[in-house]
Design a protein around this motif. Structure first.
Motif, short mmCIF file in Angstrom:
data_model
loop_
_atom_site.label_atom_id
_atom_site.label_comp_id
_atom_site.label_asym_id
_atom_site.label_seq_id
_atom_site.Cartn_x
_atom_site.Cartn_y
_atom_site.Cartn_z
N MET A 1 38.00 -15.42 -29.97
CA MET A 1 37.07 -14.34 -30.31
C MET A 1 36.36 -14.67 -31.62
O MET A 1 36.95 -15.27 -32.51
CB MET A 1 37.81 -13.01 -30.45
N THR A 2 35.09 -14.27 -31.73
CA THR A 2 34.28 -14.52 -32.93
C THR A 2 33.98 -13.21 -33.63
O THR A 2 33.58 -12.23 -33.00
CB THR A 2 32.96 -15.21 -32.56
N PHE A 3 34.17 -13.19 -34.95
CA PHE A 3 33.94 -11.98 -35.73
C PHE A 3 33.10 -12.30 -36.96
O PHE A 3 33.14 -13.41 -37.49
CB PHE A 3 35.27 -11.39 -36.19
N ILE A 4 32.36 -11.30 -37.40
CA ILE A 4 31.65 -11.39 -38.68
C ILE A 4 32.56 -10.82 -39.77
O ILE A 4 33.09 -9.72 -39.64
CB ILE A 4 30.33 -10.61 -38.65
N LEU A 5 32.73 -11.58 -40.84
CA LEU A 5 33.42 -11.10 -42.03
C LEU A 5 32.33 -10.82 -43.05
O LEU A 5 31.72 -11.74 -43.59
CB LEU A 5 34.42 -12.13 -42.53
N LEU A 6 32.06 -9.55 -43.29
CA LEU A 6 30.92 -9.11 -44.10
C LEU A 6 31.32 -9.01 -45.57
O LEU A 6 32.34 -8.41 -45.90
CB LEU A 6 30.42 -7.76 -43.59
N THR A 7 30.47 -9.57 -46.46
CA THR A 7 30.77 -9.55 -47.88
C THR A 7 29.47 -9.57 -48.67
O THR A 7 28.39 -9.32 -48.11
CB THR A 7 31.68 -10.75 -48.26
N LEU A 8 29.56 -9.82 -49.97
CA LEU A 8 28.38 -10.02 -50.82
C LEU A 8 28.19 -11.52 -51.06
O LEU A 8 29.15 -12.29 -51.01
CB LEU A 8 28.57 -9.32 -52.18
N ASP A 9 26.96 -11.93 -51.36
CA ASP A 9 26.70 -13.33 -51.66
C ASP A 9 27.63 -13.86 -52.75
O ASP A 9 28.22 -14.93 -52.62
CB ASP A 9 25.24 -13.52 -52.11
N LYS A 10 27.78 -13.09 -53.82
CA LYS A 10 28.56 -13.56 -54.97
C LYS A 10 30.05 -13.62 -54.68
O LYS A 10 30.80 -14.29 -55.40
CB LYS A 10 28.30 -12.65 -56.18
N ASP A 11 30.49 -12.95 -53.60
CA ASP A 11 31.92 -12.92 -53.28
C ASP A 11 32.28 -13.82 -52.10
O ASP A 11 33.43 -13.83 -51.66
CB ASP A 11 32.35 -11.48 -52.96
N ARG A 12 31.31 -14.57 -51.61
CA ARG A 12 31.53 -15.37 -50.40
C ARG A 12 32.73 -16.30 -50.55
O ARG A 12 33.47 -16.55 -49.59
CB ARG A 12 30.27 -16.18 -50.10
N HIS A 13 32.95 -16.82 -51.75
CA HIS A 13 34.05 -17.76 -51.97
C HIS A 13 35.23 -17.11 -52.69
O HIS A 13 36.13 -17.82 -53.13
CB HIS A 13 33.55 -18.97 -52.75
N GLY A 14 35.20 -15.79 -52.80
CA GLY A 14 36.32 -15.09 -53.41
C GLY A 14 37.57 -15.15 -52.54
O GLY A 14 37.47 -15.16 -51.30
N ILE A 15 38.73 -15.16 -53.17
CA ILE A 15 39.96 -15.31 -52.41
C ILE A 15 40.19 -14.15 -51.46
O ILE A 15 40.80 -14.32 -50.39
CB ILE A 15 41.16 -15.49 -53.36
N TRP A 16 39.67 -12.95 -51.81
CA TRP A 16 39.85 -11.79 -50.93
C TRP A 16 39.07 -11.95 -49.62
O TRP A 16 39.32 -11.24 -48.66
CB TRP A 16 39.45 -10.50 -51.63
N VAL A 17 38.13 -12.91 -49.60
CA VAL A 17 37.40 -13.24 -48.37
C VAL A 17 38.00 -14.48 -47.72
O VAL A 17 38.35 -14.47 -46.54
CB VAL A 17 35.90 -13.48 -48.68
#
Length: 308
Positions: A1-17
């Motif tokens: 299954m494919t999902f979108i994980l939605l975030t902010l540009d600045k948080d794309r590499h944050g550990i919570w993502v």
């Protein structure tokens, strides 16, 4: 299954993502990390086609800039109208991104919280603040939206301190309770997931620090695994029932000198703690417990229940 994980540009590499994406991908799930800024640049029509993916995992900070915050709410509402399953939906996101609403929810759930009032557009302590607080009582001033304790400051009513600025011109004034410990409990799908107690060393440490201990901005120290009692579990369940699409998050509380439990914050993005950074000598969590893996399992179970 494919999902979108939605975030902010600045948080794309944050550990919570990234850590959550890694745990999901261990199950063979395909994750596409997408920012709300990309959506605003004209890709919305392509994104909102159900055959491309199976659902949205909302990991946008609930302390996002007001313009981006409004765009996230609109996007999630549009997706919901189209029948797309969403983890942490628009109702929860709009409520959890507003500290004023936190206290309304605490009140509706029957939870005890510090006395809190709201000021609109005021840059200094309102003259009538004593109607809610004792005249010489120290107060905390909090921006209506913010994360990692940014902008929270102690206010001395006798000195008429300037209040911290807030992006939406809304500031909360709240009773300040000196404490040695702050407690944070994470929940998932209406049930308690795990808890941590953080040692506090003075007023400056009270207003800062990430209890999850994975934030690069303000990592906290001395976090211990917390045994979450049945009465706390009941209180958190009563809160979760008010916001059914708050599928994961956390609450924070402290105890006053009378031993009362006072809830003061509700978080939706809510970075989970790394088990290797938590003191777990009593094995409160169990020897191999990983809250990130548990949340990944909960997310997959949720979409399994909501996708036909």
């Amino acid at each position: 299954m494919t999902f979108i994980l939605l975030t902010l540009d600045k948080d794309r590499h944050g550990i919570w993502v990234t850590r959550l994406a890694e745990c999901l991908e261990q199950h063979g799930t395909i994750i596409q990390i997408l920012s709300i800024e990309e959506i605003l640049h004209g890709t919305t029509d392509q994104i909102l086609k159900k055959h491309h993916w199976k659902g949205i995992i909302n990991r946008v900070s609930d302390a996002a800039d007001p313009i981006l915050f409004k765009s996230v709410v609109a996007f999630l509402q549009a997706a919901r109208v189209m029948g797309i399953a969403i983890w942490n939906g628009p109702d929860a996101y709009s409520l959890c991104g507003n500290k004023w609403c936190h206290h309304i929810l605490f009140q509706q759930a029957g939870l005890v919280a510090p006395t809190t009032t709201v000021t609109f557009g005021s840059k200094s302590l309102p003259k009538d603040h004593t109607t809610a607080f004792s005249e010489n009582e120290p107060l905390l001033a909090k921006p209506n939206a913010g994360g990692f304790g940014v902008g929270v400051q102690l206010v001395d009513p006798q000195e008429r301190n300037d209040l911290p600025s807030s992006s939406d011109n809304v500031t909360l004034l709240q009773q300040y309770f000196p404490t040695d410990h702050i407690y944070r409990v994470w929940f998932s799908r209406g049930r308690v997931q795990c808890g941590v107690v953080r040692s506090v060393r003075g007023e400056s440490d009270f207003t800062t620090g990430c209890t999850g201990q994975v934030c690069t901005k303000r990592p906290a120290q001395n976090n211990e695994a917390l045994f979450v009692s049945e009465d706390i579990q009941r209180e958190i369940k009563s809160l979760c029932r008010l916001v059914p699409d708050a599928h994961s998050g956390s609450v924070e509380f402290l105890y006053d000198e009378k031993g009362r439990r006072l809830y003061f914050d509700l978080n939706l993005l809510s970075t989970l703690p790394l088990p290797e950074t938590i003191q777990n000598s009593a094995l409160v969590w169990g020897a191999d417990y990983d809250p990130w893996k548990q949340q990944a399992n909960e997310i997959l179970s949720f979409f399994g229940d909501h996708i036909i």
